[in-house]
Design an enzyme around this catalytic site. Sequence first.
Site, PDB file in Angstrom:
ATOM      1  CG  HIS A   1      47.319  35.097  43.584  1.00  0.00           C
ATOM      2  ND1 HIS A   1      47.603  36.441  43.685  1.00  0.00           N
ATOM      3  CD2 HIS A   1      46.204  34.885  44.358  1.00  0.00           C
ATOM      4  CE1 HIS A   1      46.709  37.030  44.464  1.00  0.00           C
ATOM      5  NE2 HIS A   1      45.855  36.104  44.885  1.00  0.00           N
TER       6      HIS A   1
ATOM      7  CG  HIS B   1      48.247  36.888  49.252  1.00  0.00           C
ATOM      8  ND1 HIS B   1      47.354  35.838  49.134  1.00  0.00           N
ATOM      9  CD2 HIS B   1      48.948  36.911  48.083  1.00  0.00           C
ATOM     10  CE1 HIS B   1      47.510  35.251  47.962  1.00  0.00           C
ATOM     11  NE2 HIS B   1      48.468  35.880  47.304  1.00  0.00           N
ATOM     12  CB  SER B   2      44.904  38.056  47.310  1.00  0.00           C
ATOM     13  OG  SER B   2      43.982  37.875  46.275  1.00  0.00           O
ATOM     14  CE1 TYR B   3      37.994  40.843  51.557  1.00  0.00           C
ATOM     15  CE2 TYR B   3      39.299  39.497  53.074  1.00  0.00           C
ATOM     16  CZ  TYR B   3      38.224  40.339  52.829  1.00  0.00           C
ATOM     17  OH  TYR B   3      37.374  40.675  53.866  1.00  0.00           O
TER      18      TYR B   3
ATOM     19  N   GLY C   1      44.743  42.966  50.864  1.00  0.00           N
ATOM     20  CA  GLY C   1      45.036  44.367  50.609  1.00  0.00           C
ATOM     21  C   GLY C   1      43.885  45.269  51.021  1.00  0.00           C
TER      22      GLY C   1
END
Length: 242
Positions: free
Chosen positions: A224, A76-78, A80
């Site tokens: 998000h 998720h988010s960072y 990745g």
Amino acid sequence: MANFVLVHGAWHGGWCYRDTAAALRKAGHRVLTPTHTGVGQRAHLSGENVTLETHIRDVLGCIEAEELDDVILVGHSYGGMVITGVADRIAPKIRSLVYLDAFVPEHGDSLMALLPKALPPEVSAQFIGGFHAAALDKHCGLMQPIPAELFNVVADKRDWVNRRCVPQALATYEMPLLLAGGGSAVKQRVYILADGWDPSPFRYFAKLYDGKPGWQVVKFPCGHDVMVDMPNELAEKLAALG
């Protein structure tokens, strides 16, 4: 039964996958939700020496210690950034990569370097400038969490998210990811876009990979933190990969 490793994003911890992990386990899957060094229940280990490499090793260590193969690896988010680094090193153990409203880096990218590609110049400059100012002025090298309200987290869970998020080392966002090309062996990749908040840098990645061979792009109508807003729906989508 599938093996899932769910990797959280910045400021969060494995706690954010609580409901999604529960739904997957109820369906019979094995689920691990490791927490990065310096956040969550490991916040006491925070410091300027914590980098992206630290977090990649956290997840590698989890997979290796649990002797997992055929892993569906979700970031998720960072996160990745983290799962891309992990897959580069142990691709034979990875069945699928799932980018959950996440950054998709290439060789040499840092998260900070990706922001100008994914956001209008004035927005990316504001983000980067704010991150540096907060890190330097308030907590000496730690980046402050973005409030859940700005990510349009569902209203009744915002307080839960805000009180559990903690500052994260600025170095984790600034370190370039060095890749050897091993991750290309992972043939199944999914991009899940959270389509219910802005300004989102992740629309850039969803558009970039939509229609590319080996990629599937799907949208969730939420903020998000998909695993917080729509945990059961996310679990259902992930289970379909198993």
